[in-house]
Design a protein around this motif. Structure first.
Motif, mmCIF file in Angstrom:
data_model
loop_
_atom_site.group_PDB
_atom_site.id
_atom_site.type_symbol
_atom_site.label_atom_id
_atom_site.label_comp_id
_atom_site.label_asym_id
_atom_site.label_seq_id
_atom_site.Cartn_x
_atom_site.Cartn_y
_atom_site.Cartn_z
ATOM 1 N N UNK A 74 0.823 -1.212 0.000
ATOM 2 C CA UNK A 74 0.000 0.000 0.000
ATOM 3 C C UNK A 74 0.859 1.265 0.000
ATOM 4 N N UNK A 75 2.023 1.191 0.619
ATOM 5 C CA UNK A 75 2.949 2.320 0.618
ATOM 6 C C UNK A 75 3.450 2.584 -0.796
ATOM 7 N N UNK A 76 3.802 1.534 -1.500
ATOM 8 C CA UNK A 76 4.265 1.674 -2.880
ATOM 9 C C UNK A 76 3.133 2.153 -3.791
ATOM 10 N N UNK A 77 1.946 1.652 -3.556
ATOM 11 C CA UNK A 77 0.792 2.050 -4.366
ATOM 12 C C UNK A 77 0.509 3.542 -4.197
ATOM 13 N N UNK A 78 0.581 4.038 -2.956
ATOM 14 C CA UNK A 78 0.324 5.449 -2.720
ATOM 15 C C UNK A 78 1.415 6.317 -3.340
ATOM 16 N N UNK A 79 2.649 5.842 -3.318
ATOM 17 C CA UNK A 79 3.738 6.570 -3.974
ATOM 18 C C UNK A 79 3.467 6.678 -5.467
ATOM 19 N N UNK A 80 3.017 5.587 -6.061
ATOM 20 C CA UNK A 80 2.686 5.576 -7.492
ATOM 21 C C UNK A 80 1.545 6.540 -7.784
ATOM 22 N N UNK A 81 0.568 6.575 -6.907
ATOM 23 C CA UNK A 81 -0.582 7.478 -7.082
ATOM 24 C C UNK A 81 -0.144 8.937 -7.142
ATOM 25 N N UNK A 82 0.938 9.269 -6.439
ATOM 26 C CA UNK A 82 1.414 10.657 -6.414
ATOM 27 C C UNK A 82 2.001 11.108 -7.748
ATOM 28 N N UNK A 83 2.162 10.209 -8.691
ATOM 29 C CA UNK A 83 2.554 10.626 -10.041
ATOM 30 C C UNK A 83 1.502 11.570 -10.630
ATOM 31 N N UNK A 84 0.292 11.455 -10.129
ATOM 32 C CA UNK A 84 -0.792 12.311 -10.608
ATOM 33 C C UNK A 84 -1.072 13.496 -9.717
ATOM 34 N N UNK A 85 -0.170 13.780 -8.768
ATOM 35 C CA UNK A 85 -0.397 14.890 -7.844
ATOM 36 C C UNK A 85 -0.462 16.222 -8.589
ATOM 37 N N UNK A 86 -1.295 17.128 -8.077
ATOM 38 C CA UNK A 86 -1.444 18.445 -8.706
ATOM 39 C C UNK A 86 -0.170 19.274 -8.601
ATOM 40 N N UNK A 87 0.649 18.992 -7.598
ATOM 41 C CA UNK A 87 1.916 19.708 -7.429
ATOM 42 C C UNK A 87 3.010 18.994 -8.220
ATOM 43 N N UNK A 88 3.557 19.706 -9.200
ATOM 44 C CA UNK A 88 4.564 19.109 -10.075
ATOM 45 C C UNK A 88 5.763 18.581 -9.299
#
Length: 298
Positions: A139-153
């Motif tokens: 889940x930690x790795x999954x959330x890190x991957x999700x941050x590829x789409x973060x609004x902050x570049x």
């Protein structure tokens, strides 16, 4: 009183204190940390339970919002203290003991907290021993991957770099191709073009490592999607796709793949057609970059 005992006393006080007094305790803890030598910190921090400090990241204003200034300070001070303390911990310990805390922080409404957490993850992804432990924290790795789409570049870029570091380890690379991560990457590729190309940049970097990594990226259709963007009607998308494919073509195994899939021949044909197409001339550097790598060495 030893440094370890004194720091532990502050952490325990934070755990049982009210939000109104937390900021004062945190300020005192910051001063205590500043007074300690590096050797004292190296010796005392590993024995501390830091979850109470992570919990301070979620301080709230309350219904009347009168404490908003204190709330902001609690979050900032807690983050500052955590950054100071975590640097004295082995990355494998950070993942083992505080992986869930980092994962939760990646969901924080404040971008500074998300940035802090993914910076810590990036540090962990560079260490082989920590990567082995990350395998136990999907889940930690999954959330890190999700941050590829973060609004902050900046946050998205740090997440990409963290995953790129992970992929340099054989075991870490395999983690990027587990079903949950693949599903997340596929979801991100359906979003805005800026996010899509963050994902493609990561995957191209992974594919460039070696033939096995390339095979993984190809098997899930990611490189074929990028090749498909070369035929897009959007000139900017074509430019971005060619730029990334040039990075693939730099490697021997990457160039072989592009040649087998007809991209090199297709680009050589397009280069010849650009003579009569002013708009297409903008694509020449990218097409030339891929084709040039196909030339035999002199």
């Amino acid at each position: 009183m030893s440094a370890s005992t004194n720091l532990d006393k502050f952490v325990n006080k934070i755990q049982i204190s009210s939000p109104e007094s937390q900021w004062q305790i945190l300020e005192e803890l910051k001063q205590e940390l500043s007074s300690l030598s590096n050797s004292s910190l190296r010796e005392s921090v590993p024995g501390l339970q830091l979850t109470p400090l992570f919990n301070c990241l979620y301080a709230s204003d309350g219904p009347d919002n009168r404490s908003s200034k204190n709330t902001k300070k609690i979050i900032e001070d807690a983050m500052d203290i955590l950054q100071r303390m975590l640097q004295w911990l082995p990355t494998v310990t950070i993942v083992q003991q505080f992986g869930k805390d980092l994962q939760k922080a990646m969901l924080h409404e404040h971008s500074t907290v998300r940035d802090f957490s993914v910076q810590q993850m990036s540090r962990c992804c560079a260490d082989h021993n920590a990567v082995i432990e990350i395998k136990n924290k999907p889940d930690l790795l999954l959330q890190t991957t999700h941050l590829l789409g973060d609004a902050q570049m900046a946050i998205a870029t740090t997440a990409r770099k963290a995953l790129a570091k992970l992929a340099t380890h054989d075991q870490g690379c395999s983690l990027l191709f587990t079903p949950s991560i693949i599903k997340e990457l596929e979801s991100l590729l359906k979003q805005a073009d800026t996010i899509r190309f963050r994902v493609f940049e990561l995957l191209v970097g992974v594919a460039s490592h070696n033939a096995n990594s390339l095979e993984q990226v190809v098997n899930y259709g990611f490189l074929h999607q990028l090749i498909g963007d070369v035929e897009s009607r959007d000139l900017l998308i074509q430019l971005n796709a060619l730029d990334l494919l040039s990075d693939v073509a730099i490697t021997e195994h990457g160039l072989l793949f592009l040649e087998k899939n007809g991209l090199v021949g297709n680009l050589e044909k397009k280069l010849a057609e650009t003579v009569n197409d002013a708009a297409s001339r903008l694509l020449v550097p990218g097409m030339f970059g891929v084709s040039l790598n196909a030339l035999p060495p002199r």
